[in-house]
Design an enzyme around this catalytic site. Structure first.
Site, PDB file in Angstrom:
ATOM      1  N   LYS A  66       0.843  -1.208   0.000  1.00  0.00           N
ATOM      2  CA  LYS A  66       0.000   0.000   0.000  1.00  0.00           C
ATOM      3  C   LYS A  66       0.876   1.256   0.000  1.00  0.00           C
ATOM      4  O   LYS A  66       0.565   2.236  -0.686  1.00  0.00           O
ATOM      5  CB  LYS A  66      -0.941  -0.023   1.218  1.00  0.00           C
ATOM      6  N   GLN A 110      -4.271  -1.736   9.729  1.00  0.00           N
ATOM      7  CA  GLN A 110      -4.164  -3.042   9.084  1.00  0.00           C
ATOM      8  C   GLN A 110      -4.682  -4.142  10.007  1.00  0.00           C
ATOM      9  O   GLN A 110      -4.245  -4.253  11.151  1.00  0.00           O
ATOM     10  CB  GLN A 110      -2.694  -3.310   8.687  1.00  0.00           C
ATOM     11  N   ASP A 133     -10.718   2.779   4.345  1.00  0.00           N
ATOM     12  CA  ASP A 133     -11.031   1.354   4.192  1.00  0.00           C
ATOM     13  C   ASP A 133     -12.546   1.125   4.145  1.00  0.00           C
ATOM     14  O   ASP A 133     -13.004   0.050   3.767  1.00  0.00           O
ATOM     15  CB  ASP A 133     -10.452   0.551   5.368  1.00  0.00           C
TER      16      ASP A 133
END
Ligand code: NAP
Length: 321
Positions: A66, A110, A133
């Site tokens: 990412k 994460q 997200d």
């Protein structure tokens, strides 16, 4: 003598592959152009902050990918790698500081987090305007109401893949296998918004194959290597394989890849594992019309959509859309 029709009917079906790499690259290029424009017109450079806790090897790879993609498209990125002993209070403090910083546009934590950190509480601590997200309950609520929001990156990437590949969604029977918060549920919402008739299956679904065999569009996200076989597939269906499973044994590789197993076995001897999906490619390709490969399918789109969501957050926060 064999007629042309006979020889056609005896030809073995071979599903075509949907190329996630090409479409992910398109999406990243579009994000890069938008970032250039934001800089030229507003002197804004989007910033993504990634938070990782502990030593999970797969998480480290995902965050690295990412960060690399951010750099490629021109997003400024920060990687906050915290030790496995980080407390919930320490993590909440970091998130709060990222929430209040005006230069940070997107925050991602994460997952999975170490067992003693409660994921739901941590996700809820993120400012919904920076939740790139799309996991915050406010954004999930908006998604299920069909309102504009940050859609979770994996299902949003699958929609891009289908639409850009001209695969019909509206009016089709779509079946999503798996009901996780990050893939299955939001996937079903996005398909419903596009007028598919959606069925959601899970581990308690009875006679799974009789349900999946009705699907023109089958999305599988269960985390079981090669679970979906020919008996699950309607002839000509589009099959999207979300699974990402590390396989290390030769027997499974031979079962899933048949004549193409050698390359995978070579990967195992080089890297220690090969990445496979939830779909058995050698069986499913005999019946399906289209299939996404693993790797090279959905995974690349997830990262590309994170770039797009970060650009969107940067614009929304400044009233530029
Ligand atoms: P998850 O949270 O573990 O959920 C798995 C889901 O599959 C659950 O809803 C479970 O049902 C269902 N399931 C398990 N076994 C089943 C069976 N035999 N028949 C029918 N349903 C079954 O998984 P996830 O986070 O959604 O991830 C799924 C897979 O996608 C994993 O391989 C993961 O690595 C991969 N993934 C890939 C990406 C990407 O970017 N490509 C992103 C996210 C995830 P219950 O609810 O009844 O337990």
């Amino acid at each position: 003598m064999q007629s042309a029709k006979d020889s056609m009917t005896k030809t073995k079906n071979q599903a075509q592959l949907l190329d996630g790499a090409v479409i992910a690259e398109q999406i990243k290029q579009e994000a890069a152009q938008e970032i250039d424009r934001l800089w030229v017109e507003h002197e804004v450079r989007p910033c993504l902050a990634a938070v990782r806790v502990g030593d999970d090897a797969a998480s480290a790879v995902y965050v690295r990918n990412k960060m690399k993609a951010s750099e490629e498209v021109g997003i400024r990125s920060e990687h906050h790698a915290l030790s496995a002993t980080t407390t919930a209070v320490e993590l909440a403090d970091l998130i709060e500081s990222l929430n209040t910083r005006s230069d940070v546009d997107g925050i991602l934590v994460q997952l999975p987090l170490p067992d003693d950190l409660e994921e739901a509480g941590i996700i809820e601590a993120i400012d919904p305007a920076k939740d790139v997200d799309g996991f915050h309950p406010i954004n999930i609520g908006k998604l299920s109401m069909g309102r504009p929001t940050f859609a979770p990156c994996t299902p949003a990437g699958i929609i891009e893949l289908l639409e850009r590949s001209k695969i019909a969604i509206s009016g089709t029977n779509a079946c999503v296998v798996g009901r996780s918060q990050i893939v299955g549920r939001p996937m079903a919402q996005l398909l419903l918004q596009r007028d598919a008739t959606v069925t959601i299956c899970h581990s308690r679904t009875r006679d799974l194959e009789s349900v999946t065999r009705q699907a023109d569009l089958l999305i599988v996200a269960i985390g079981r290597p090669g679970f979906v076989g020919r008996e699950h597939i309607k002839p000509g269906a589009t099959v999207v394989d979300v699974g990402m499973n590390r396989v290390t044994d030769e027997a499974t590789v031979r079962r899933l890849f048949g004549e193409d197993a050698e390359k995978r076995l070579e990967t195992i001897s080089r890297r220690g594992y090969t990445l496979v999906g939830d779909v058995n490619p050698s069986e499913v390709d005999e019946v399906a019309g289209w299939r996404t490969p693993v790797p090279g399918g959905v995974g690349l789109l997830t990262v590309a959509m994170l770039m797009r969501n970060t650009v969107k957050a940067a614009k929304l926060r400044r009233g530029l859309i």
